[in-house]
Design a protein around this motif. Structure first.
Motif, mmCIF file in Angstrom:
data_model
loop_
_atom_site.group_PDB
_atom_site.id
_atom_site.type_symbol
_atom_site.label_atom_id
_atom_site.label_comp_id
_atom_site.label_asym_id
_atom_site.label_seq_id
_atom_site.Cartn_x
_atom_site.Cartn_y
_atom_site.Cartn_z
ATOM 1 N N LEU A 86 53.864 59.185 -84.202
ATOM 2 C CA LEU A 86 54.369 60.526 -83.885
ATOM 3 C C LEU A 86 53.360 61.616 -84.225
ATOM 4 C CD1 LEU A 86 58.116 60.274 -84.989
ATOM 5 C CD2 LEU A 86 57.148 60.109 -82.683
ATOM 6 N N TRP A 87 52.305 61.279 -84.981
ATOM 7 C CA TRP A 87 51.279 62.259 -85.295
ATOM 8 C C TRP A 87 50.580 62.760 -84.036
ATOM 9 C CZ3 TRP A 87 45.720 61.762 -85.261
ATOM 10 C CH2 TRP A 87 45.073 62.862 -85.825
ATOM 11 N N LEU A 88 50.671 61.984 -82.973
ATOM 12 C CA LEU A 88 50.103 62.396 -81.687
ATOM 13 C C LEU A 88 50.622 63.764 -81.276
ATOM 14 C CD1 LEU A 88 48.604 61.810 -78.984
ATOM 15 C CD2 LEU A 88 50.687 60.663 -78.217
ATOM 16 N N PHE A 89 51.876 64.060 -81.629
ATOM 17 C CA PHE A 89 52.504 65.307 -81.192
ATOM 18 C C PHE A 89 52.383 66.427 -82.224
ATOM 19 C CE2 PHE A 89 54.803 61.650 -79.413
ATOM 20 C CZ PHE A 89 54.582 61.872 -78.068
ATOM 21 N N ALA A 90 51.699 66.166 -83.341
ATOM 22 C CA ALA A 90 51.555 67.185 -84.393
ATOM 23 C C ALA A 90 50.399 68.125 -84.051
ATOM 24 C CB ALA A 90 51.334 66.515 -85.749
ATOM 25 N N VAL A 91 50.524 68.825 -82.933
ATOM 26 C CA VAL A 91 49.443 69.660 -82.438
ATOM 27 C C VAL A 91 49.178 70.851 -83.360
ATOM 28 C CG1 VAL A 91 49.780 69.009 -80.037
ATOM 29 C CG2 VAL A 91 51.108 70.892 -80.983
ATOM 30 N N TRP A 92 50.165 71.223 -84.173
ATOM 31 C CA TRP A 92 49.967 72.361 -85.080
ATOM 32 C C TRP A 92 48.938 72.058 -86.165
ATOM 33 C CZ3 TRP A 92 54.421 69.550 -84.414
ATOM 34 C CH2 TRP A 92 54.748 68.664 -85.437
ATOM 35 N N GLU A 93 48.622 70.781 -86.362
ATOM 36 C CA GLU A 93 47.604 70.406 -87.336
ATOM 37 C C GLU A 93 46.198 70.537 -86.762
ATOM 38 O OE1 GLU A 93 48.186 66.666 -89.180
ATOM 39 O OE2 GLU A 93 50.306 67.009 -89.639
ATOM 40 N N GLY A 94 46.108 70.823 -85.467
ATOM 41 C CA GLY A 94 44.801 70.937 -84.831
ATOM 42 C C GLY A 94 44.251 69.584 -84.436
ATOM 43 N N GLY A 95 43.143 69.591 -83.727
ATOM 44 C CA GLY A 95 42.508 68.345 -83.318
ATOM 45 C C GLY A 95 42.449 68.211 -81.805
ATOM 46 N N MET A 96 41.280 68.527 -81.235
ATOM 47 C CA MET A 96 41.054 68.386 -79.798
ATOM 48 C C MET A 96 39.681 67.753 -79.610
ATOM 49 S SD MET A 96 43.678 69.817 -78.070
ATOM 50 C CE MET A 96 43.077 70.495 -76.531
ATOM 51 N N ALA A 97 39.532 66.960 -78.574
ATOM 52 C CA ALA A 97 38.250 66.309 -78.298
ATOM 53 C C ALA A 97 37.814 66.644 -76.878
ATOM 54 C CB ALA A 97 38.362 64.791 -78.471
#
Length: 265
Positions: A86-97
């Motif tokens: 489910l961490w896949l959807f934790a976009v508020w934590e940042g992380g883009m490639a």
């Protein structure tokens, strides 16, 4: 040594809502791409309508966000994903490639081209010169946020990034801003300003970005959770950029051997 400019990464606070500079850079990149695409679509004989431009930018924006997040999770934090799906959807934590975003945009262009009955490479060549603006603004967002810093150095323009440590480091975000943003945009905008074989503009984008990213990775600190993935120097960014360079060179050769139809800007 230069002094790192302490800029609050939060550009605006509206109650509990915090708007970060990095997010604004994304919006700025999409807005600039839409404006430039609309400008090119207005050229006589472009074959593009205002509605098609708006749809294309919308689909590409979705591809950037969804592909960028998925790429970051799978390429850079796959072990955490396996432990916490489910961490896949934790976009508020940042992380883009970027490389994930590239795949997402490619899928979006393929969908758009089929829906609008346009040649796939004609669309990629139309989109490619618009991308560097978003890349450059994104790197400025990284710099403001004090993230993705470079390796330690004693060069006179080194900076101490508070979120890293007390070492003077390469401002690699600014290197990427200059190469992936300013230089790449200038070259592609000039190259695509006159008719070129279909696929050649996209091929040049892949080649140049891949080369620029591969070179900057030598002075950029490897991702902490991965480190070097081979030979005590190869990073994930370099590994993912190699297929871009190879694919870009092949695509340019394919285009100029006459297998691609000539396309206008």
């Amino acid at each position: 040594m230069l002094t790192y400019p302490h800029i609050d990464p939060v550009a605006l606070e509206l109650g509990p809502l915090k708007i970060h500079w990095y997010g604004l850079m994304y919006l700025g990149g999409f807005a600039a791409a839409w404006w430039l695409a609309k400008r090119r679509a207005q050229a006589e004989g472009s074959g593009w309508s205002r509605e098609q431009v708006s749809d294309l930018i919308f689909y590409c924006a979705l591809g950037v966000v969804l592909g960028g997040r998925l790429g970051y999770v799978l390429f850079y934090n796959f072990e955490r994903f396996l432990a916490e799906p489910l961490w896949l959807f934790a976009v508020w934590e940042g992380g883009m490639a970027f490389h994930g975003g590239l795949l997402g945009v490619t899928a979006a262009i393929l969908w758009f081209a089929r829906k609008q009955h346009k040649d796939f490479f004609a669309v990629t060549d139309f989109v490619a010169p618009l991308v560097p603006i978003g890349l450059g603004l994104g790197r400025l967002g990284n710099f403001i946020g004090g993230e993705l810093w470079g390796r330690a150095t004693d060069l006179p323009w080194a900076m101490v990034f508070p979120r890293a440590d007390a070492l003077a480091r390469h401002p690699s975000q600014l290197y990427q801003f200059a190469l992936e943003g300013v230089v790449l945009f200038s070259v592609l905008w000039w190259f695509s300003s006159r008719p070129r074989p279909a696929g050649s503009v996209a091929g040049l984008f892949l080649t140049l970005y891949g080369c620029f990213r591969f070179l900057v990775e030598f002075v950029r600190e490897p991702d902490q959770q991965l480190g070097y993935i081979a030979f005590d120097w190869l990073t994930m960014g370099q590994l993912l950029s190699l297929p871009m360079v190879i694919g870009g060179v092949v695509l340019i050769g394919w285009a100029y051997q006459g297998r691609g139809k000539n396309q206008g800007a």
